[in-house]
Design a protein around this motif. Structure first.
Motif, PDB file in Angstrom:
ATOM      1  N   SER B 375       0.852  -1.187   0.000  1.00 19.79           N
ATOM      2  CA  SER B 375       0.000   0.000   0.000  1.00 19.79           C
ATOM      3  C   SER B 375       0.881   1.228   0.000  1.00 19.79           C
ATOM      4  O   SER B 375       2.078   1.161   0.287  1.00 19.79           O
ATOM      5  CB  SER B 375      -0.906  -0.003   1.230  1.00 19.79           C
ATOM      6  OG  SER B 375      -0.159   0.366   2.372  1.00 19.79           O
ATOM      7  N   THR B 383      -3.297   4.186  -2.042  1.00 17.78           N
ATOM      8  CA  THR B 383      -3.306   3.172  -3.100  1.00 17.78           C
ATOM      9  C   THR B 383      -2.969   1.802  -2.508  1.00 17.78           C
ATOM     10  O   THR B 383      -2.149   1.712  -1.581  1.00 17.78           O
ATOM     11  CB  THR B 383      -2.217   3.496  -4.161  1.00 17.78           C
ATOM     12  OG1 THR B 383      -2.344   4.845  -4.548  1.00 17.78           O
ATOM     13  CG2 THR B 383      -2.351   2.602  -5.367  1.00 17.78           C
ATOM     14  N   THR B 385      -1.673  -2.072  -3.784  1.00 15.47           N
ATOM     15  CA  THR B 385      -1.149  -2.826  -4.925  1.00 15.47           C
ATOM     16  C   THR B 385      -1.682  -4.248  -4.824  1.00 15.47           C
ATOM     17  O   THR B 385      -1.512  -4.900  -3.790  1.00 15.47           O
ATOM     18  CB  THR B 385       0.387  -2.829  -4.925  1.00 15.47           C
ATOM     19  OG1 THR B 385       0.829  -1.466  -4.887  1.00 15.47           O
ATOM     20  CG2 THR B 385       0.942  -3.519  -6.157  1.00 15.47           C
ATOM     21  N   ASP B 395      -2.149  -1.250  -9.293  1.00 15.68           N
ATOM     22  CA  ASP B 395      -2.401  -0.293  -8.231  1.00 15.68           C
ATOM     23  C   ASP B 395      -3.852   0.153  -8.299  1.00 15.68           C
ATOM     24  O   ASP B 395      -4.345   0.499  -9.382  1.00 15.68           O
ATOM     25  CB  ASP B 395      -1.493   0.935  -8.361  1.00 15.68           C
ATOM     26  CG  ASP B 395      -0.057   0.592  -8.009  1.00 15.68           C
ATOM     27  OD1 ASP B 395       0.167  -0.508  -7.444  1.00 15.68           O
ATOM     28  OD2 ASP B 395       0.830   1.407  -8.300  1.00 15.68           O
TER      29      ASP B 395
END
Lengths: 187, 980
Positions: B375, B383, B385, B395
């Motif tokens: 993250s 975001t 991942t 992402d």
């Protein structure tokens, strides 16, 4: 007894302490004479006979038995604490000794204790804050040794909203404070 | 700031607004909010900094398991650190602050620690700060402690009161979720005494956080109805805000009720919290379960939460934790978060399901066989991942992620007696094992039964079974009964970054790997090496995760790896709560002497002796220093007469035809020969031959004795005698009762003691009628019953006179008034001490639990003609050595030199080392008669060293003084005065 010597309550006063907190009334007992009565070894039958003749109840464990002039409650195997009106029985130990003969050991206990009569509509909540006795379920006349705020006391249930507490006289102020603090917390 | 993240629904009271501040910034919430829900409603998710690395943190949970959102509440004496924002009930004016950061939460300079995380791995301190050894305490540890930590404690006294109490019930139900409510309803309807306790301020447990129907109503509404029914039952006690924090012996449970924590200030006289001791015939643990996270890199950012918490905030509090939300789950329950949030209009952008199969949630991007691997977002999640099943990474922009790794039953209370939980592969979690506390059964989610129907059913059945109820069981409302479908996933295998397991103590998967590498593979070693689960949250979200990671590393199964021991308290309990009212002046009860009120009028100085407040001395006008008062009291007593309240000495009434023989056995010296009307000094030994206590015992009648004990041992001697009577010699005719408080007793000492007493005593007490060591029942002041003993501790002609306690004050005043011609004084414990040391009488300093009668110079008192407790062992070889310690008197060669108790005897020229130690001074006073300091002490071979000169040395006080060894009987050694 002696005119020259004026009695003082456990609070250093002439009159009994009385406190009211919400619905709770706390009244110090100064008009009760106390003595312990213990059966001499193997003499229980003699003591029972003499006690019956003297009108002294000797109830079983955990029990307070009211009477006139003597009431009593069980404190240990073959041992009781006896109550009587102070005015007529200040010499309670001598009187009991005379009545019970050599089958019993009698010791004056009047000033070993400070007594309080507690009254309210229901004392259950107060007792929950003060001691580990299951007050709600205890029958009227239940008498037991317990601890309130580090002090060893006798508790006698006289009804849902009535109880008598005997605690060590020298700690009268601490015991009253404990009861008051619990009552204020609940009021 | 408006409540930007507040959505519709929930159980907060939107008709009212509650104002509060966090780090000084004002916010608004509603009654029913927690601090965490209100902050999230205001878009605040950064609530704290982590323990070690100072990482930004927000809440991951919505309950008491919270490891991250720890804040300080209130100010001044009420300041309270490390409080979980997730359980703080919002109130008007609440002042909350973040902690463990400087200068601010958003910019924390100590965040630099995170850059050097390599250095702070598990075991780092132990390996690094070893040299030089002396640096640890003064340099390394203070620096580490300053850098790592939680909140700060106030240095002020807590102004609030804490109470304790005792409750009794047939059934204690711990937790008021569906299982607990159903158990309480079952028992309550059967007329049993029930206590239902829950840590939350709203009963219902997960029913308040879920959208399932129970019967015809929502779960929350069913809970409201159930609570209303229970509240109407006089045999049921509902305890909200009450945490059952431990199971103790014999069906006793500890519970903390937070009476006033949800108020700005407790109402006057009301306690803030009450510590309850609950005596439960039976108990049911219905404490639910705690969701566990899945560890992946940077899984600790504010915004990454447990999936169940995410939907709890939405369903119960009407709060969305983010604008764009994703869910990462390995089980069906996690999917509920997505459906619930979508139903409330929250934008759920993806569901990342680590499982390959299972149902697809319609209307959302549902990635199966996928995992969140990382993250980003400095102060909060921006975001994640995601690694998809085909290995591709992607992402996804989100500001909230709900993670569900499955649910761990809250087995804690069931395991407080060391019952080991057992692993249930069906739910991939530990469930209660065998040998829990007797009388405690476990139901619902706490037992691993995770459906609502299962909770209701097991709650009802457990109550029926526990109480032995027969007859028809209550009907159950209809409720969901979904099976648990979970595929264990503990941590995501990816990369070299840190994946958090125990967020409160900053323990990561890497730390567990390091522990494994260094062979700390047992869970108990793992815990201590990494500090996993050792924070205030006790690892509620992290422990199982940590041990599962270890299991994977070692190749052992999870059940083989096992759990650590669970101990009370379940959640942190403040020290003040444990202390209750026992603090400050109320730490212990006081005992007041009969002369207390008189002494107070005189301005006496009191000293605590056990619980007693005794008069230490009674200053007179013009006396500016205590020694002036004490010297005066001593001199006046020895010159004429002094009175001292000795009520505190223990008094035990001993009666029965065997009382004399009983005394023979408990005292080392003989008592059976004591005549009626006489007293005798008695020495009591312990079984091992060491002196236990001393005092006088008077024979008041044929079968009636009054024993006196020291003040300190009044209770222990009584207890000892009861043991002897009841256990050792039950055949003896002996009855005991304490009369310490029943009689006010005064020592009247000095050449004019008799003359003074003759003014109050009704009988003839001339030396002929009432000689030394006499004892009698008498009357005073015209007929009041009293007792008189002719005994002396001061060495003077002295008596102890006792009247019923209520007359004690009056007797003292009467003696002072009637005896005014003799200038009587009242002396306190200091003068008492001076006079007894002048006479060589032993007291506390000498009766130290290590000394024999021989040491005290009282060896001849131990009668060999009879058996008594301690007699045989007092004759052991080591205790009768010729050159053993003997009590001696000591005075300085230079009368101006000071002595100090505790100083050691040394020969002249000997080095002050233990090998040369000759003994020590036990008590020291200034003697106004001898005009110098005097002392008592135990000196090796002391009886043969009378007249010699030695040194007494006290390295602590810098004292090295030449002294003369003298007889302990330093004043009137022949005892002429006391027989006068």
């Amino acid at each position: 007894m002696a005119d020259a010597l004026k009695a003082m309550t456990a609070f250093g006063l002439r009159e009994p302490k009385q406190v009211k907190i919400g619905a709770l009334s706390i009244k110090e007992l100064t008009d009760v004479a106390l003595a312990s009565v213990a059966a001499r070894k193997g003499r229980m039958a003699d003591l029972s006979r003499a006690a019956a003749a003297a009108g002294l109840p000797l109830p079983g464990p955990s029990t307070h038995a009211p009477g006139d002039p003597y009431s009593s409650f069980w404190v240990a195997p073959e041992m009781w604490l006896v109550e009587a009106p102070f005015a007529s029985h200040e010499l309670i130990a001598d009187m009991l000794r005379a009545a019970l003969g050599d089958g019993a050991s009698v010791t004056e206990q009047t000033d070993a204790w400070v007594g309080f009569d507690l009254t309210a509509d229901d004392l259950t909540a107060l007792m929950q804050r003060l001691c580990n006795v299951d007050f709600a379920m205890a029958p009227d006349g239940h008498a037991t040794r317990t601890v309130m705020e580090h002090l060893g006391v006798y508790l006698i249930k006289r009804g849902k909203g009535a109880a008598r507490v005997y605690g060590p006289r020298s700690s009268a102020e601490s015991l009253l404070h404990a009861v008051e603090a619990a009552a204020v917390a609940l009021a | 700031m408006t409540q930007s993240h507040r959505i519709s629904g929930g159980q907060v009271d939107r008709t009212k607004t509650v104002r509060f501040t966090f780090d000084g910034i004002p916010y608004q919430g509603h009654p029913g909010d927690t601090l965490a829900s209100a902050l999230l409603a205001n878009g605040v998710r950064l609530m704290g900094r982590s323990f070690k690395y100072h990482r930004p943190r927000g809440p991951i949970s919505s309950g008491s398991e919270e490891p991250n959102a720890l804040v300080e509440l209130r100010t001044g004496g009420r300041q309270e650190p490390n409080t979980r924002a997730t359980v703080v009930e919002l109130f008007e004016g609440l002042d909350a602050r973040s902690q463990n950061r400087w200068p601010s939460l958003r910019f924390d300079a100590m965040g630099i620690n995170d850059r050097f995380s390599t250095f702070f791995a598990a075991g780092f301190y132990y390996k690094t700060f070893m040299w030089p050894k002396s640096f640890w305490e003064k340099i390394y540890e203070p620096i580490i402690r300053r850098a790592a930590g939680l909140g700060s404690v106030t240095r002020q006294e807590d102004p609030d009161e804490y109470d304790k109490g005792f409750l009794h019930c047939d059934l204690l139900v711990i937790g008021a979720g569906p299982a607990g409510l159903m158990a309480a309803l079952t028992a309550g309807r059967a007329g049993k005494r029930v206590i239902l306790a829950d840590e939350d301020f709203r009963l219902g447990g997960r029913l308040n956080a879920e959208t399932h129907a129970v019967g015809q109503a929502s779960g929350a509404d069913w809970a409201v109805a159930a609570v209303a029914e229970l509240a109407a039952m006089p045999n049921v006690r509902l305890m909200t805000r009450t945490t059952v924090m431990g199971a103790f012996d014999h069906g006793i449970y500890g519970a903390v009720e937070r009476v006033s924590d949800h108020l700005p200030v407790p109402a006057k006289g009301k306690p803030r919290q009450v510590l309850w001791r609950i005596y439960a015939g039976k108990a049911i643990l219905a404490g639910g379960a705690t969701e566990r996270p899945i560890a992946f890199e940077n899984n600790d950012r504010p915004g990454v939460m447990l999936a169940g918490a995410l939907r709890a905030y939405a369903n119960r509090w009407g709060v969305k934790a983010g604008e764009r939300v994703a869910v990462f789950t390995n089980n069906d329950d996690g999917l509920r978060t997505a459906t619930d949030l979508m139903a409330r209009g929250v934008d759920v952008v993806a569901v990342i399901d680590s499982r390959e199969g299972g149902e697809l949630i319609p209307g959302v991007r549902h990635l199966r066989g996928a995992e969140v691997i990382d993250s980003s977002g400095k102060l909060g999640l921006k975001t994640i991942t995601v690694r998809q099943s085909n290995g591709k990474t992607e992402d996804i922009r989100v500001d909230a992620l709900g993670v569900s790794g499955g649910w761990n039953p809250n087995v804690n209370v069931h395991s407080h007696h060391r019952s080991r939980p057992v692993y249930d592969a069906g739910i991939a979690a530990f469930v209660p094992g065998e040998d829990g506390p007797p009388g405690l059964s476990v139901t619902g989610a706490a037992a691993g039964v995770l459906s609502t129907h299962g909770a209701l059913r097991t709650g009802r059945d457990a109550a029926m079974a526990a109480l032995g109820l027969t007859g028809a069981a209550p009907d159950l409302p209809e409720a969901e009964d979904a099976p648990v479908r979970v595929s264990p996933l503990w941590f995501v295998h990816h990369g070299k970054g840190r994946a958090w397991i125990d967020q409160q103590n900053d323990v990561t998967v890497k730390d567990v790997k390091l522990a494994h590498k260094e062979n700390f593979t047992s869970v108990e070693h793992l815990k201590r090496y990494t500090t996993l689960g050792m924070a205030t949250d006790q690892g509620k979200t992290g422990n199982v995760l940590g041990l599962a990671v270890m299991a994977e590393l070692t190749g052992r199964s999870i059940p083989e790896t096992g759990t650590t021991i669970y101990r009370p308290p379940y959640t942190p309990v403040a020290m003040g709560t444990l202390a209750g009212r026992s603090r400050g002046k109320e730490f212990k009860p006081f005992r007041l002497t009969p002369s207390h009120h008189w002494a107070k009028e005189q301005g006496a100085v009191f000293v605590e002796v056990g619980n007693w407040l005794r008069t230490q001395w009674v200053p007179k006008a013009g006396e500016t220093e205590w020694r002036q008062s004490v010297d005066r009291e001593v001199l006046a007593t020895r010159k004429s007469v002094g009175i001292c309240d000795v009520t505190t000495l223990g008094k035990i009434d001993i009666q029965g035809t065997d009382a004399g023989e009983f005394l023979n056995r408990v005292y080392a010296n003989t008592f059976s020969t004591l005549a009626v009307g006489k007293c005798r000094y008695g020495l009591m030994l312990r079984e091992d031959g060491i002196v236990f206590d001393d005092g006088t015992t008077a024979r008041m009648g044929e079968n009636e004795y009054v024993m006196t004990t020291t003040t300190a041992n009044a209770v222990t001697v009584f207890r000892h005698l009861e043991f002897c009577r009841q256990v050792l010699w039950p055949e003896m005719d002996v009855q005991l009762i304490s009369t310490t408080e029943a009689w006010a007793q005064f020592s009247v000492a000095g050449p004019n003691a008799r003359k003074l007493l003759e003014k109050v005593v009704d009988q003839d007490i001339s030396d002929a009628s009432f000689p030394y060591m006499g004892a009698a029942n008498i009357t005073v002041c015209g007929g009041l019953r009293a007792r008189l003993f002719r005994i002396s501790f001061s060495g003077e002609l002295a008596y102890e006179i006792a009247v019923p306690t209520r007359y004690g004050d009056a007797l003292l005043r009467e003696m002072l008034a009637r005896g005014a011609e003799f200038d009587p004084i009242v002396y306190g414990t200091e003068a008492l001490g001076v006079m007894r040391i002048e006479k060589g009488h032993v007291a506390g300093g000498e009766l130290n639990g290590q000394s024999t009668a021989l040491n005290m110079g009282l060896g001849k008192m131990v009668s060999k003609k009879k058996d008594s407790i301690g007699m045989v062992l007092s004759q052991r070889e080591g205790m009768v050595q010729e050159d053993g310690y003997r009590l001696v008197g000591v005075k300085p060669v230079d009368p101006k030199a000071a002595l100090t108790a505790g100083s050691h005897f040394l020969e002249k020229g000997a080095a002050a080392v233990a090998a040369n130690d000759g003994g020590w001074l036990t008590s020291k006073v200034y003697s106004p008669h001898l005009g110098c300091d005097i002392a008592l002490g135990y000196l090796k071979g002391g009886d043969k060293k009378i007249g010699q000169r030695m040194r007494i040395v006290n390295l602590l006080a810098g004292l090295d003084t030449e002294v003369e060894i003298i007889s302990p009987h330093m004043f009137d050694p022949e005892g002429e005065r006391l027989r006068g």
